[in-house]
Write a protein that holds these residues in place. Structure first.
Motif, PDB file in Angstrom:
ATOM      1  N   SER A 159       0.816  -1.210   0.000  1.00 41.27           N
ATOM      2  CA  SER A 159       0.000   0.000   0.000  1.00 41.27           C
ATOM      3  C   SER A 159       0.855   1.268   0.000  1.00 41.27           C
ATOM      4  N   GLU A 160       2.145   1.137   0.344  1.00 37.93           N
ATOM      5  CA  GLU A 160       3.018   2.298   0.386  1.00 37.93           C
ATOM      6  C   GLU A 160       3.680   2.591  -0.957  1.00 37.93           C
ATOM      7  N   ILE A 161       3.411   1.762  -1.987  1.00 36.48           N
ATOM      8  CA  ILE A 161       4.098   1.948  -3.255  1.00 36.48           C
ATOM      9  C   ILE A 161       3.750   3.303  -3.866  1.00 36.48           C
ATOM     10  N   LYS A 162       2.486   3.735  -3.749  1.00 38.67           N
ATOM     11  CA  LYS A 162       2.107   5.050  -4.274  1.00 38.67           C
ATOM     12  C   LYS A 162       2.919   6.141  -3.606  1.00 38.67           C
ATOM     13  N   SER A 163       3.098   6.023  -2.298  1.00 36.10           N
ATOM     14  CA  SER A 163       3.902   7.014  -1.589  1.00 36.10           C
ATOM     15  C   SER A 163       5.342   6.979  -2.046  1.00 36.10           C
ATOM     16  N   VAL A 164       5.854   5.774  -2.305  1.00 39.42           N
ATOM     17  CA  VAL A 164       7.228   5.649  -2.776  1.00 39.42           C
ATOM     18  C   VAL A 164       7.385   6.333  -4.123  1.00 39.42           C
ATOM     19  N   ILE A 165       6.435   6.072  -5.046  1.00 40.16           N
ATOM     20  CA  ILE A 165       6.517   6.692  -6.371  1.00 40.16           C
ATOM     21  C   ILE A 165       6.462   8.214  -6.262  1.00 40.16           C
ATOM     22  N   THR A 166       5.563   8.719  -5.432  1.00 36.85           N
ATOM     23  CA  THR A 166       5.435  10.164  -5.257  1.00 36.85           C
ATOM     24  C   THR A 166       6.718  10.768  -4.720  1.00 36.85           C
ATOM     25  N   VAL A 167       7.278  10.115  -3.690  1.00 36.77           N
ATOM     26  CA  VAL A 167       8.511  10.624  -3.103  1.00 36.77           C
ATOM     27  C   VAL A 167       9.660  10.535  -4.100  1.00 36.77           C
ATOM     28  N   VAL A 168       9.746   9.426  -4.838  1.00 32.35           N
ATOM     29  CA  VAL A 168      10.816   9.248  -5.814  1.00 32.35           C
ATOM     30  C   VAL A 168      10.792  10.375  -6.841  1.00 32.35           C
ATOM     31  N   LEU A 169       9.626  10.598  -7.436  1.00 30.56           N
ATOM     32  CA  LEU A 169       9.520  11.622  -8.477  1.00 30.56           C
ATOM     33  C   LEU A 169       9.718  13.023  -7.920  1.00 30.56           C
ATOM     34  N   THR A 170       9.142  13.288  -6.741  1.00 28.88           N
ATOM     35  CA  THR A 170       9.244  14.626  -6.156  1.00 28.88           C
ATOM     36  C   THR A 170      10.665  14.937  -5.728  1.00 28.88           C
ATOM     37  N   ILE A 171      11.280  14.020  -4.974  1.00 29.34           N
ATOM     38  CA  ILE A 171      12.637  14.251  -4.499  1.00 29.34           C
ATOM     39  C   ILE A 171      13.612  14.348  -5.663  1.00 29.34           C
ATOM     40  N   THR A 172      13.432  13.505  -6.677  1.00 30.25           N
ATOM     41  CA  THR A 172      14.310  13.563  -7.842  1.00 30.25           C
ATOM     42  C   THR A 172      14.212  14.920  -8.537  1.00 30.25           C
ATOM     43  N   ALA A 173      12.968  15.373  -8.761  1.00 28.90           N
ATOM     44  CA  ALA A 173      12.782  16.661  -9.440  1.00 28.90           C
ATOM     45  C   ALA A 173      13.338  17.816  -8.617  1.00 28.90           C
ATOM     46  N   ILE A 174      13.063  17.806  -7.315  1.00 30.13           N
ATOM     47  CA  ILE A 174      13.523  18.909  -6.461  1.00 30.13           C
ATOM     48  C   ILE A 174      15.048  18.927  -6.367  1.00 30.13           C
ATOM     49  N   THR A 175      15.646  17.754  -6.134  1.00 35.04           N
ATOM     50  CA  THR A 175      17.101  17.694  -5.972  1.00 35.04           C
ATOM     51  C   THR A 175      17.817  18.105  -7.249  1.00 35.04           C
ATOM     52  N   GLU A 176      17.370  17.586  -8.388  1.00 38.28           N
ATOM     53  CA  GLU A 176      18.021  17.938  -9.644  1.00 38.28           C
ATOM     54  C   GLU A 176      17.808  19.409  -9.990  1.00 38.28           C
TER      55      GLU A 176
END
Length: 486
Positions: A159-176
Motif C-alpha cells: 500500500s506504500e508503493i504510491k507514496s514511494v513513487i510520489t517521493v521518488v519523483l518529487t525528491i528527484t525533481a527537487i534535488t536535480e
C-alpha cells in the motif's frame, strides 16, 4: 486390521479416478468439469514485477545501444564499434559511469543527449516502472507475491508503493532542480560566460548525473573540486542519491507528522548510522594514508586538502567524478576503496553494491555470534532470521561474482589482482572509478564489466527472485544436527 491396510489402496484408486476425470473434462456426475487453466506467458511475467523490470532494463539497453551506433552520435560522424556503444549504454543505464571513450570529445551533442536520458531512465525508471506495474496488477498477485514485490521496491507494505513513487519523483525533481540552480551561476563564472548554451548544458548534465550517481561528465574538467561552489552541490546531490528512497520516504513522513528521530524506522537508522561511519572512516583514511600524495593533494592548502578528502570519502561509494587521482593512490588505498565500493550505497538507491544495511546486518550477526547471543538486535529491535539469511546470501553471491569477474579480467587483460578487483568492485557497485583495466581496444573486458554492471544495477536478489519458482511448503522437516564451523 485388513480394513486399515486397504485404505491406502482405495485412496490411491480414488485419486486416479479424479485425475482421469480432470483430464477428460468431466466431473463425478458426468457433467463437464472446469478445466485447469493453463499458465500463459503473460501470467509468468506479471506474477513477478521483477521480471518486467529486467525486461524493461534490457529493452533500454537495446535502444540506447542502437542510438549510439548511429553515425551522428559521434563528433567525427563515424559509426561506433558495437562493444563501445554497448558498454557506454550499459554504463549510463546502470548509473555506473565507467568510460572507455571521452564523453566530451568523442560523442556529439546527440550522443550526449542519449547518454543523459539513459542515466535518468536507468537511475529512476527501473524501480518506478516496477512500482507502476505492481500497482496495476496488485489484485492479481497472491499475498506472498505482494509482500515480495513490496520488499523489492524498498518498502514494507504494498500500500506504500504510491507514496514511494510520489517521493521518488518529487525528491528527484527537487534535488536535480536545486542542483541545476546552484550550479548554473558558478559554471557561468568558471567559463567566463563565453558560451551560455554550453554552460547551460553542463549544468543540466551535472545535475542529472550527480543525483543518479553516474560518473559521466560533459567536459574534461572533472568535478571542479578546487571550486567549492561547483563541487559542493554535486557532492551533496550525489550523497542524497546514495541514501535510498525508503530512507527519504521515512524521513519525509516523520517530518510531516513532526515526529522525533526515535520514530524513524530501523532501516532508516541503520542506513544513516552506517553511512556516517563509512564516510567518516573513509575521510580519516585518505587524510592519514594519502596525506603526502601529490596526485590526490597537489598543494598544501589545508582547506583544499579537506575538500579533496571529502570527495574521495563520498564519491567512491557510488559516483565516479574526478577520477584523475585514482591511478596515483597507494595499493592500500585501492584495496580500501574496493571494500567501500563493494559495500556500496543504500537500498533502493541510485547506487549499487551489497548495500549498507546488508553490511550492517552482517556485522551485527558477527557481533551476536562472537558474544554468544541468540538474537541479533540493534536499537532495541530484533532483526528477523529471514533478513539475516538474505544478508548472508547476498554477500556470498556478490563476493562470488566479484571473484569470478576479477579472474576473468585477469585472463583477458593480464592486469594485476588488485587492479582487477578494483575495476570489478567499481563496476558492481556502480562507482564509476577506473584504473584503466577496461579499454576500447579490448572488447572482452568491456563485456565482462558490462555484465557485472547489469547485475549490480538490478541486484542479485531481484534476478534470483525473478527466475525462481514460488516457495512450496516443506513436505518433510529433517532432524537438526550441529556442524562444526570456524
Amino acid at each position: 486390521m485388513a480394513r486399515d491396510l486397504d485404505e491406502p489402496v482405495e485412496a490411491a484408486h480414488r485419486f486416479k479416478i479424479t485425475l482421469s476425470r480432470l483430464r477428460t473434462g468431466k466431473s463425478k456426475s458426468g457433467s463437464p468439469a472446469r478445466r485447469i487453466r493453463r499458465v500463459s506467458l503473460t501470467d509468468h511475467l506479471f506474477s513477478h514485477p521483477g521480471r518486467l523490470s529486467i525486461m524493461y532494463f534490457m529493452a533500454l539497453i537495446v535502444i540506447a545501444t542502437a542510438l549510439l551506433l548511429l553515425p551522428f552520435a559521434t563528433q567525427t560522424g563515424e559509426i561506433t564499434s558495437f562493444p563501445v556503444a554497448f558498454f557506454t549504454a550499459v554504463s549510463a543505464l546502470s548509473t555506473c559511469g565507467i568510460q572507455v571513450v571521452n564523453t566530451n570529445t568523442y560523442w556529439s551533442f546527440f550522443g550526449q543527449i542519449v547518454i543523459l536520458f539513459s542515466i535518468q531512465l536507468g537511475g529512476l525508471g527501473v524501480m518506478t516502472f516496477a512500482s507502476i506495474v505492481a500497482l496495476g496488477i496488485s489484485r492479481r498477485l497472491r499475498v506472498s507475491q505482494r509482500m515480495l514485490t513490496a520488499n523489492e521496491l524498498g518498502t514494507n507494505k504494498l500500500s506504500e508503493i504510491k507514496s514511494v513513487i510520489t517521493v521518488v519523483l518529487t525528491i528527484t525533481a527537487i534535488t536535480e532542480a536545486l542542483t541545476f540552480t546552484l550550479l548554473l551561476p558558478e559554471l557561468l563564472r568558471v567559463n567566463n560566460e563565453n558560451d551560455a548554451g554550453r554552460t547551460l548544458w553542463q549544468a543540466i548534465f551535472y545535475a542529472v548525473s550527480a543525483y543518479n550517481n553516474t560518473g559521466f561528465t560533459p567536459d574534461t574538467s572533472g568535478l571542479y573540486v578546487s571550486n567549492w561552489g561547483v563541487g559542493l552541490p554535486i557532492l551533496i546531490s550525489a550523497f542524497i542519491g546514495t541514501l535510498g528512497f525508503p530512507v527519504v520516504l521515512n524521513v519525509v513522513q516523520c517530518a510531516r507528522k513532526r515526529q522525533s528521530l526515535r520514530h524513524w524506522s530501523l532501516h532508516t537508522k541503520l542506513t544513516l548510522v552506517t553511512t556516517a561511519i563509512l564516510v567518516a572512516a573513509s575521510l580519516v583514511w585518505f587524510l592519514i594514508v594519502e596525506w603526502h600524495n601529490v596526485n590526490l593533494f597537489p598543494d598544501d592548502d589545508l582547506s583544499l586538502k579537506f575538500r579533496r578528502a571529502m570527495v574521495a570519502a563520498v564519491m567512491p561509494r557510488s559516483a565516479g567524478f574526478d577520477i584523475s587521482w585514482v591511478p596515483g593512490v597507494s595499493s592500500e588505498s585501492k584495496l580500501f576503496m574496493s571494500i567501500i565500493m563493494f559495500i556500496g550505497a543504500g537500498s533502493s538507491s541510485t547506487g549499487g553494491g551489497i548495500r549498507v544495511t546488508t553490511f550492517a546486518v552482517i556485522m551485527l550477526i558477527c557481533g551476536a555470534a562472537f558474544t554468544g547471543h541468540r538474537d541479533v538486535t540493534v536499537f532495541r529491535r530484533r532483526i528477523p532470521r529471514r533478513i539475516q539469511m538474505t544478508a548472508i546470501s547476498v554477500t556470498t553471491s556478490c563476493l562470488s561474482l566479484v571473484a569470478i569477474a576479477s579472474m576473468a579480467l585477469m585472463f583477458v587483460t593480464d592486469c594485476s589482482l588488485g587492479d582487477a578487483v578494483f575495476e570489478t568492485c567499481s563496476a558492481f557497485s556502480l562507482g564509476g572509478y577506473s584504473v584503466g583495466v577496461v579499454s576500447a581496444g579490448n572488447p572482452a573486458s568491456q563485456f565482462i564489466l558490462a555484465a557485472t554492471m547489469i547485475i549490480g544495477r538490478l541486484g542479485p536478489m531481484t534476478i534470483a527472485y525473478s527466475i525462481s519458482r514460488p516457495l512450496a511448503p516443506e513436505p518433510i522437516r529433517y532432524p537438526q544436527e550441529n556442524v562444526i564451523v570456524g
